[in-house]
Motif scaffolding. Sequence first.
Motif, PDB file in Angstrom:
ATOM      1  N   ASP A  56     -57.416-124.321  55.082  1.00 45.11           N
ATOM      2  CA  ASP A  56     -58.023-123.116  54.708  1.00 45.11           C
ATOM      3  C   ASP A  56     -56.946-122.022  54.239  1.00 45.11           C
ATOM      4  OD1 ASP A  56     -60.670-123.731  54.954  1.00 45.11           O
ATOM      5  OD2 ASP A  56     -60.766-122.823  56.976  1.00 45.11           O
ATOM      6  N   LEU A  57     -55.696-121.928  54.923  1.00 46.02           N
ATOM      7  CA  LEU A  57     -54.903-121.072  54.877  1.00 46.02           C
ATOM      8  C   LEU A  57     -54.113-121.553  53.570  1.00 46.02           C
ATOM      9  CD1 LEU A  57     -53.038-120.378  58.387  1.00 46.02           C
ATOM     10  CD2 LEU A  57     -55.134-119.613  57.356  1.00 46.02           C
ATOM     11  N   ARG A  58     -53.594-122.556  53.466  1.00 50.43           N
ATOM     12  CA  ARG A  58     -53.261-122.950  51.989  1.00 50.43           C
ATOM     13  C   ARG A  58     -53.811-122.569  50.919  1.00 50.43           C
ATOM     14  NH1 ARG A  58     -51.334-128.152  53.086  1.00 50.43           N
ATOM     15  NH2 ARG A  58     -53.258-128.985  52.358  1.00 50.43           N
ATOM     16  N   GLN A  59     -55.260-123.014  50.679  1.00 48.29           N
ATOM     17  CA  GLN A  59     -56.014-122.552  49.773  1.00 48.29           C
ATOM     18  C   GLN A  59     -56.021-121.102  49.560  1.00 48.29           C
ATOM     19  OE1 GLN A  59     -60.155-124.029  50.079  1.00 48.29           O
ATOM     20  NE2 GLN A  59     -60.733-123.632  48.150  1.00 48.29           N
ATOM     21  N   ALA A  60     -56.387-120.395  50.468  1.00 48.91           N
ATOM     22  CA  ALA A  60     -56.340-118.826  50.531  1.00 48.91           C
ATOM     23  C   ALA A  60     -55.130-118.336  49.825  1.00 48.91           C
ATOM     24  CB  ALA A  60     -56.737-118.214  51.875  1.00 48.91           C
ATOM     25  N   VAL A  75     -60.835-113.723  54.135  1.00 47.98           N
ATOM     26  CA  VAL A  75     -59.867-114.022  53.155  1.00 47.98           C
ATOM     27  C   VAL A  75     -58.386-113.249  53.653  1.00 47.98           C
ATOM     28  CG1 VAL A  75     -59.213-113.603  50.919  1.00 47.98           C
ATOM     29  CG2 VAL A  75     -61.604-114.277  51.365  1.00 47.98           C
ATOM     30  N   ARG A  76     -58.698-111.964  53.975  1.00 47.39           N
ATOM     31  CA  ARG A  76     -57.405-111.083  54.277  1.00 47.39           C
ATOM     32  C   ARG A  76     -56.596-111.822  55.401  1.00 47.39           C
ATOM     33  NH1 ARG A  76     -56.704-104.522  54.866  1.00 47.39           N
ATOM     34  NH2 ARG A  76     -55.298-104.677  56.933  1.00 47.39           N
ATOM     35  N   SER A  77     -57.356-111.927  56.308  1.00 44.96           N
ATOM     36  CA  SER A  77     -56.903-112.526  57.610  1.00 44.96           C
ATOM     37  C   SER A  77     -56.066-114.140  57.308  1.00 44.96           C
ATOM     38  CB  SER A  77     -57.978-112.707  58.524  1.00 44.96           C
ATOM     39  OG  SER A  77     -57.615-113.773  59.717  1.00 44.96           O
ATOM     40  N   ARG A 120     -52.351-114.849  57.703  1.00 44.77           N
ATOM     41  CA  ARG A 120     -51.736-115.823  58.762  1.00 44.77           C
ATOM     42  C   ARG A 120     -50.930-116.987  57.885  1.00 44.77           C
ATOM     43  NH1 ARG A 120     -56.304-118.695  61.497  1.00 44.77           N
ATOM     44  NH2 ARG A 120     -57.586-117.755  59.969  1.00 44.77           N
ATOM     45  N   ALA A 121     -51.362-117.202  56.456  1.00 37.72           N
ATOM     46  CA  ALA A 121     -50.542-118.207  55.823  1.00 37.72           C
ATOM     47  C   ALA A 121     -49.099-117.505  55.548  1.00 37.72           C
ATOM     48  CB  ALA A 121     -51.210-118.485  54.490  1.00 37.72           C
ATOM     49  N   ALA A 154     -43.122-117.328  57.020  1.00 39.69           N
ATOM     50  CA  ALA A 154     -42.475-116.384  57.179  1.00 39.69           C
ATOM     51  C   ALA A 154     -41.527-116.597  58.481  1.00 39.69           C
ATOM     52  CB  ALA A 154     -42.794-114.881  57.155  1.00 39.69           C
ATOM     53  N   LEU A 155     -42.373-117.319  59.493  1.00 42.81           N
ATOM     54  CA  LEU A 155     -41.782-117.816  60.661  1.00 42.81           C
ATOM     55  C   LEU A 155     -40.673-118.746  60.565  1.00 42.81           C
ATOM     56  CD1 LEU A 155     -42.446-116.913  63.771  1.00 42.81           C
ATOM     57  CD2 LEU A 155     -43.746-119.103  63.614  1.00 42.81           C
ATOM     58  N   LYS A 156     -41.013-119.639  59.657  1.00 45.34           N
ATOM     59  CA  LYS A 156     -39.788-120.719  59.090  1.00 45.34           C
ATOM     60  C   LYS A 156     -38.567-120.011  58.285  1.00 45.34           C
ATOM     61  CE  LYS A 156     -41.993-124.266  61.049  1.00 45.34           C
ATOM     62  NZ  LYS A 156     -43.149-124.406  60.713  1.00 45.34           N
ATOM     63  N   LEU A 157     -39.105-118.978  57.753  1.00 46.32           N
ATOM     64  CA  LEU A 157     -38.236-118.475  56.542  1.00 46.32           C
ATOM     65  C   LEU A 157     -37.102-117.303  57.424  1.00 46.32           C
ATOM     66  CD1 LEU A 157     -37.820-118.658  53.869  1.00 46.32           C
ATOM     67  CD2 LEU A 157     -39.600-116.922  53.381  1.00 46.32           C
TER      68      LEU A 157
END
Lengths: 202, 198
Positions: free
Chosen positions: A146-150, A175-177, A181-182, A187-190
């Motif tokens: 879901d997150l990747r698709q969004a 969608v916004r959420s 979250r994606a 960003a957590l990894k970045l």
Amino acid sequence: MTAADADAPLVERVKLGDVKAFEMLVVKYQRRIERLIGRMVRDVDLVPDIAQETFIRAYRAIPQFRGDSAFYTWLYRIAVNTAKKALVELKRDPVVTESSLASRGDDDETSRVENELSDGETPDAVLASKEVAAAVNSAIEALSEDLRQAITLREIEGLSYEEIAELMNCPIGTVRSRIFRAREAIALKLRPLLDTREGERW
Amino acid sequence: MSSEPANVMANRERLSALVDGELDGDDVVRACALWRDDGESRATWHAYQLIGDVLRSDDLASDASRDGAFVAALRARLALEPVVLAPAAPPVQRARRFAWMAPAAAAAGFAAVAIVVTVLRNNEPEVAVATSVPAALVPTSALEPPAKAANAETPIAGPMVRDARLDYYLAAHKQFSGSSALGAQGFLRAATADGTGR
């Protein structure tokens, strides 16, 4: 709302005298503009200067920007014109920079590839860029479907939240959420790569 | 997902929506204020934009210190620039929509004055009317925008600048122009009344 006017809220802020909103647009487009100029100007040392000049000219001209085209289309034209002007001036008054000397002996094709890859960065910076790309790509792989698709529909396909909501059959708020979250998951990894003293740099 | 406080996450979600241009009104102002005041928000904005760029193309990946140095250098240059102040989009459009009226009004005034002048010049023998021209014309020029008023003086100042088309017009309407001084004065009076009535 389509991708074409995604910059409209920030452009409006700039027109109201908010210089900081212009900085936000710079952060968004600096990489694309530098890559574009890097493809036009062989001398990689000139790329950041021409990119700076591009943004200054855009800032001066923004009262005349009517939003008839996308902000990036308009900025793109300014970048191309600024690079052309720099090339003309260079021809009139050639300044041999270190990097152009270094690449003089190279075969054309090879050095062009190198230019696109490195943009005149140091080997350390090239390595850092590759690490960033690897971190982003692996973080995307790890996202739920879901997150990747969004985020893909938004960033690659350029669809609006409304269009994505229709495609994914969910409310716009979802969608916004999901996109948020994606981004946060990536960003957590970045963040460890981007800055150890987070915030200080910016 | 994150151990950050709720307000930090709320701010980030707002920035995320602004990245996509899906934020409006006060929320945009608030998000811009975050960029101005909060280093963490600046880093987040950069991270989100960089993620988008890398998603589109790996060769847009960049080193954060390089991006930061670029913005810092530009910020120093922007500080030397005068602040941009442009009218918001809707008033601009309204101004443009009616912009044609200014030259149109000036042209109408010009034409009115020119006709009056030439009509009166044609009645040269009527000395009384000819001398009254400048006084009678003053209210007529009040019809025009102040900035354009100078244009109206051109036909008065010199008969040489008279448009050839006017001669043609007058030749074609000789019977009317030669009618009577009284008629011409009536026309002038009407113009004066119209001018003060506005």
